[in-house]
Design a protein around this motif. Structure first.
Motif, PDB file in Angstrom:
ATOM      1  N   ARG A 108       0.838  -1.209   0.000  1.00 49.13           N
ATOM      2  CA  ARG A 108       0.000   0.000   0.000  1.00 49.13           C
ATOM      3  C   ARG A 108       0.868   1.251   0.000  1.00 49.13           C
ATOM      4  NH1 ARG A 108      -5.224  -1.550   1.673  1.00 49.13           N
ATOM      5  NH2 ARG A 108      -5.696   0.578   2.237  1.00 49.13           N
ATOM      6  N   ASP A 109       1.900   1.231  -0.843  1.00 43.84           N
ATOM      7  CA  ASP A 109       2.920   2.282  -0.868  1.00 43.84           C
ATOM      8  C   ASP A 109       2.642   3.249  -2.024  1.00 43.84           C
ATOM      9  OD1 ASP A 109       5.217   3.818  -1.238  1.00 43.84           O
ATOM     10  OD2 ASP A 109       6.586   2.170  -0.771  1.00 43.84           O
ATOM     11  N   THR A 110       2.038   4.388  -1.704  1.00 41.45           N
ATOM     12  CA  THR A 110       1.652   5.326  -2.772  1.00 41.45           C
ATOM     13  C   THR A 110       2.851   6.088  -3.337  1.00 41.45           C
ATOM     14  OG1 THR A 110       1.105   6.960  -1.095  1.00 41.45           O
ATOM     15  CG2 THR A 110      -0.720   5.650  -1.974  1.00 41.45           C
ATOM     16  N   ASP A 111       3.904   6.249  -2.536  1.00 42.24           N
ATOM     17  CA  ASP A 111       5.107   6.915  -3.065  1.00 42.24           C
ATOM     18  C   ASP A 111       5.708   6.075  -4.190  1.00 42.24           C
ATOM     19  OD1 ASP A 111       4.890   9.018  -1.340  1.00 42.24           O
ATOM     20  OD2 ASP A 111       6.249   8.168   0.163  1.00 42.24           O
ATOM     21  N   LEU A 112       5.831   4.775  -3.921  1.00 40.92           N
ATOM     22  CA  LEU A 112       6.370   3.879  -4.941  1.00 40.92           C
ATOM     23  C   LEU A 112       5.447   3.870  -6.167  1.00 40.92           C
ATOM     24  CD1 LEU A 112       8.503   1.838  -5.798  1.00 40.92           C
ATOM     25  CD2 LEU A 112       7.276   0.064  -4.529  1.00 40.92           C
ATOM     26  N   ALA A 113       4.153   3.840  -5.930  1.00 39.11           N
ATOM     27  CA  ALA A 113       3.193   3.842  -7.042  1.00 39.11           C
ATOM     28  C   ALA A 113       3.371   5.099  -7.893  1.00 39.11           C
ATOM     29  CB  ALA A 113       1.765   3.741  -6.509  1.00 39.11           C
ATOM     30  N   ARG A 114       3.592   6.229  -7.246  1.00 42.39           N
ATOM     31  CA  ARG A 114       3.792   7.477  -7.996  1.00 42.39           C
ATOM     32  C   ARG A 114       5.074   7.437  -8.815  1.00 42.39           C
ATOM     33  NH1 ARG A 114       0.558   9.756  -3.998  1.00 42.39           N
ATOM     34  NH2 ARG A 114      -1.195  10.818  -5.012  1.00 42.39           N
ATOM     35  N   ARG A 115       6.099   6.773  -8.289  1.00 37.96           N
ATOM     36  CA  ARG A 115       7.348   6.662  -9.062  1.00 37.96           C
ATOM     37  C   ARG A 115       7.125   5.812 -10.313  1.00 37.96           C
ATOM     38  NH1 ARG A 115       9.780   6.352  -3.984  1.00 37.96           N
ATOM     39  NH2 ARG A 115      10.360   4.166  -4.098  1.00 37.96           N
ATOM     40  N   VAL A 116       6.269   4.778 -10.190  1.00 38.79           N
ATOM     41  CA  VAL A 116       5.944   3.961 -11.366  1.00 38.79           C
ATOM     42  C   VAL A 116       5.270   4.829 -12.433  1.00 38.79           C
ATOM     43  CG1 VAL A 116       4.537   2.034 -12.219  1.00 38.79           C
ATOM     44  CG2 VAL A 116       5.768   1.804 -10.049  1.00 38.79           C
ATOM     45  N   CYS A 117       4.307   5.635 -12.021  1.00 35.18           N
ATOM     46  CA  CYS A 117       3.605   6.509 -12.973  1.00 35.18           C
ATOM     47  C   CYS A 117       4.603   7.441 -13.668  1.00 35.18           C
ATOM     48  CB  CYS A 117       2.533   7.338 -12.275  1.00 35.18           C
ATOM     49  SG  CYS A 117       1.225   6.341 -11.526  1.00 35.18           S
ATOM     50  N   ALA A 118       5.560   7.972 -12.888  1.00 32.46           N
ATOM     51  CA  ALA A 118       6.539   8.910 -13.450  1.00 32.46           C
ATOM     52  C   ALA A 118       7.467   8.206 -14.443  1.00 32.46           C
ATOM     53  CB  ALA A 118       7.346   9.557 -12.326  1.00 32.46           C
ATOM     54  N   ALA A 119       7.789   6.931 -14.180  1.00 31.42           N
ATOM     55  CA  ALA A 119       8.710   6.188 -15.041  1.00 31.42           C
ATOM     56  C   ALA A 119       8.130   5.949 -16.434  1.00 31.42           C
ATOM     57  CB  ALA A 119       9.077   4.851 -14.389  1.00 31.42           C
ATOM     58  N   ASP A 120       6.806   6.041 -16.546  1.00 30.02           N
ATOM     59  CA  ASP A 120       6.157   5.795 -17.832  1.00 30.02           C
ATOM     60  C   ASP A 120       6.651   6.773 -18.906  1.00 30.02           C
ATOM     61  OD1 ASP A 120       4.430   4.187 -19.322  1.00 30.02           O
ATOM     62  OD2 ASP A 120       2.805   5.632 -19.164  1.00 30.02           O
ATOM     63  N   ASP A 121       6.977   7.989 -18.507  1.00 32.33           N
ATOM     64  CA  ASP A 121       7.470   8.990 -19.468  1.00 32.33           C
ATOM     65  C   ASP A 121       8.783   8.551 -20.102  1.00 32.33           C
ATOM     66  OD1 ASP A 121       5.319  10.573 -18.963  1.00 32.33           O
ATOM     67  OD2 ASP A 121       6.348  11.870 -17.524  1.00 32.33           O
ATOM     68  N   GLU A 122       9.636   7.924 -19.288  1.00 31.45           N
ATOM     69  CA  GLU A 122      10.929   7.464 -19.782  1.00 31.45           C
ATOM     70  C   GLU A 122      10.735   6.363 -20.840  1.00 31.45           C
ATOM     71  OE1 GLU A 122      14.978   5.576 -17.863  1.00 31.45           O
ATOM     72  OE2 GLU A 122      13.329   6.125 -16.531  1.00 31.45           O
ATOM     73  N   VAL A 123       9.793   5.471 -20.575  1.00 33.03           N
ATOM     74  CA  VAL A 123       9.497   4.400 -21.533  1.00 33.03           C
ATOM     75  C   VAL A 123       8.954   4.996 -22.834  1.00 33.03           C
ATOM     76  CG1 VAL A 123       8.006   2.400 -21.969  1.00 33.03           C
ATOM     77  CG2 VAL A 123       9.157   2.642 -19.771  1.00 33.03           C
ATOM     78  N   ASP A 124       8.087   5.988 -22.706  1.00 30.08           N
ATOM     79  CA  ASP A 124       7.550   6.644 -23.902  1.00 30.08           C
ATOM     80  C   ASP A 124       8.661   7.320 -24.703  1.00 30.08           C
ATOM     81  OD1 ASP A 124       4.958   5.879 -23.643  1.00 30.08           O
ATOM     82  OD2 ASP A 124       4.236   7.741 -22.754  1.00 30.08           O
ATOM     83  N   ALA A 125       9.605   7.927 -24.008  1.00 31.17           N
ATOM     84  CA  ALA A 125      10.714   8.595 -24.694  1.00 31.17           C
ATOM     85  C   ALA A 125      11.558   7.566 -25.458  1.00 31.17           C
ATOM     86  CB  ALA A 125      11.578   9.354 -23.687  1.00 31.17           C
ATOM     87  N   LEU A 126      11.806   6.407 -24.845  1.00 30.00           N
ATOM     88  CA  LEU A 126      12.548   5.340 -25.529  1.00 30.00           C
ATOM     89  C   LEU A 126      11.796   4.856 -26.764  1.00 30.00           C
ATOM     90  CD1 LEU A 126      13.994   3.216 -22.575  1.00 30.00           C
ATOM     91  CD2 LEU A 126      15.337   4.194 -24.452  1.00 30.00           C
ATOM     92  N   LYS A 127      10.504   4.728 -26.621  1.00 25.00           N
ATOM     93  CA  LYS A 127       9.667   4.304 -27.754  1.00 25.00           C
ATOM     94  C   LYS A 127       9.801   5.275 -28.923  1.00 25.00           C
ATOM     95  CE  LYS A 127       5.608   5.675 -28.153  1.00 25.00           C
ATOM     96  NZ  LYS A 127       4.229   6.114 -27.797  1.00 25.00           N
TER      97      LYS A 127
END
Lengths: 218, 218
Positions: free
Chosen positions: B140-159
């Motif tokens: 139930r770690d929302t900080d970690l969950a928010r980091r996952v959401c933020a990491a999505d931008d990096e994946v999009d940039a690689l794409k």
């Protein structure tokens, strides 16, 4: 209380159908934006995704509320847990309309590569699958749900046909590549719409027959 | 009874984590199959999707059973309805591994277009997002969950980077087009893996904070 609960379930069905009609209309509008090269319409589709998302929140909250207040069992429990999953698929169908709208805005900055025949046809099939999958859900109609699953093959065949045609455009003229790739991506987004409808149909069969169809049909 | 229920919830978390580890491993293996041009490994990934699907059925059934038997409210109810949605995302991550495996089998029939650097990098990022999204769920770690959401931008940039590079290959040599398109599709499948992880992370934040993050972050 019991009567009240069934009224609530009925209202929930109507909300799901309204949400389904909205995402269907999003697909219809974005395809019109593609064919008519209409930026305003494409932007309107992107803007209207908020309404789709609002439905997602509303249905999800309502399902949890009904589970908490009425603690249903058996069929009603399955119905509510299925509704919660279906709304996620509907919301993601809405996301595909947005994905397509973004490609339409890109495509409108260049000359049209070719007349669009198969893409609108593919969209119509996918839209019909969305409508039928929801009709199957509210009517608990497994025959209709099975027809939705079967229709997915037709959409896949159209996707392959579009891909092969665009490949020849790219091979003949490298300048066509960026536009052709955008059209290929649009066909993949429509494929995902059909996939979501198929997911919904499979969940309906599972809900009614309580066996996991979606991993045995394949 | 209450203690028993919490043991059941603990077992459910462990099953979800095991399913997550399996789909992560599917991504890892299919990327190895791509890089090493290994048909046997690609086919093994396709075959092993049955195991992913078996987990899907198991978790779904278990959640409905726990809802029916224990009629939880508040936090536990939200936890179970979220688990039911998460398992659907995990199952679809597994489907992306299968989608990639099919392109690998196609690609292995021709000479390799280029060395793969960014695709494996993108896959690693997406895999890490899957793992972290599930860790966030069980803790139930929302900080970690928010980091996952933020990491999505990096994946999009690689794409986007992969797309631009492959576009130049296609422009220079039309014979490269079919292979380049398969690689572009693989990058899109990896993007979908990251999207599913982001969906899971958003549901975790919603579960914990009971507000709909996934439509306000965008």
């Amino acid at each position: 209380m019991q009567r009240h609960f069934h009224e609530e379930l009925e209202a929930l069905k109507q909300t799901l159908l309204a949400m389904g009609a909205l995402v269907e209309d999003q697909i219809r509008r974005v395809m019109r934006a593609l064919v008519e090269r209409d930026d305003v319409e494409a932007r309107a589709v992107i803007e209207r995704d908020r309404e789709v998302n609002a439905y997602d929140v509303e249905v999800d909250e309502k399902c949890v509320e009904l589970l908490a207040l009425h603690q249903p069992t058996a069929g009603d429990l399955r119905f509510l847990t299925t509704a919660m999953k279906i709304v996620t698929d509907l919301e993601r169908i809405g996301d595909q309309a947005v994905n397509i709208a973004q490609r339409v805005l890109d495509l409108n900055q260049e000359a049209q590569l070719k007349p669009y025949i198969d893409l609108p046809r593919m969209a119509e099939r996918a839209q019909a699958m969305v409508k039928q999958s929801l009709d199957a859900f509210v009517a608990r109609d497994t025959d209709l749900a099975r027809r939705v699953c079967a229709a997915d093959d037709e959409v896949d065949a159209l996707k392959e046909q579009i891909f092969r045609e665009l490949l020849t455009f790219m091979m003949e003229d490298p300048r066509a590549i960026p536009r052709a790739i955008r059209l290929i991506l649009i066909s993949r987004f429509l494929e995902r719409v059909a996939d979501h409808a198929t997911n919904i149909a499979e969940m309906v069969i599972f809900m009614v027959e309580s066996r996991m169809v979606r991993h045995t049909l394949a």
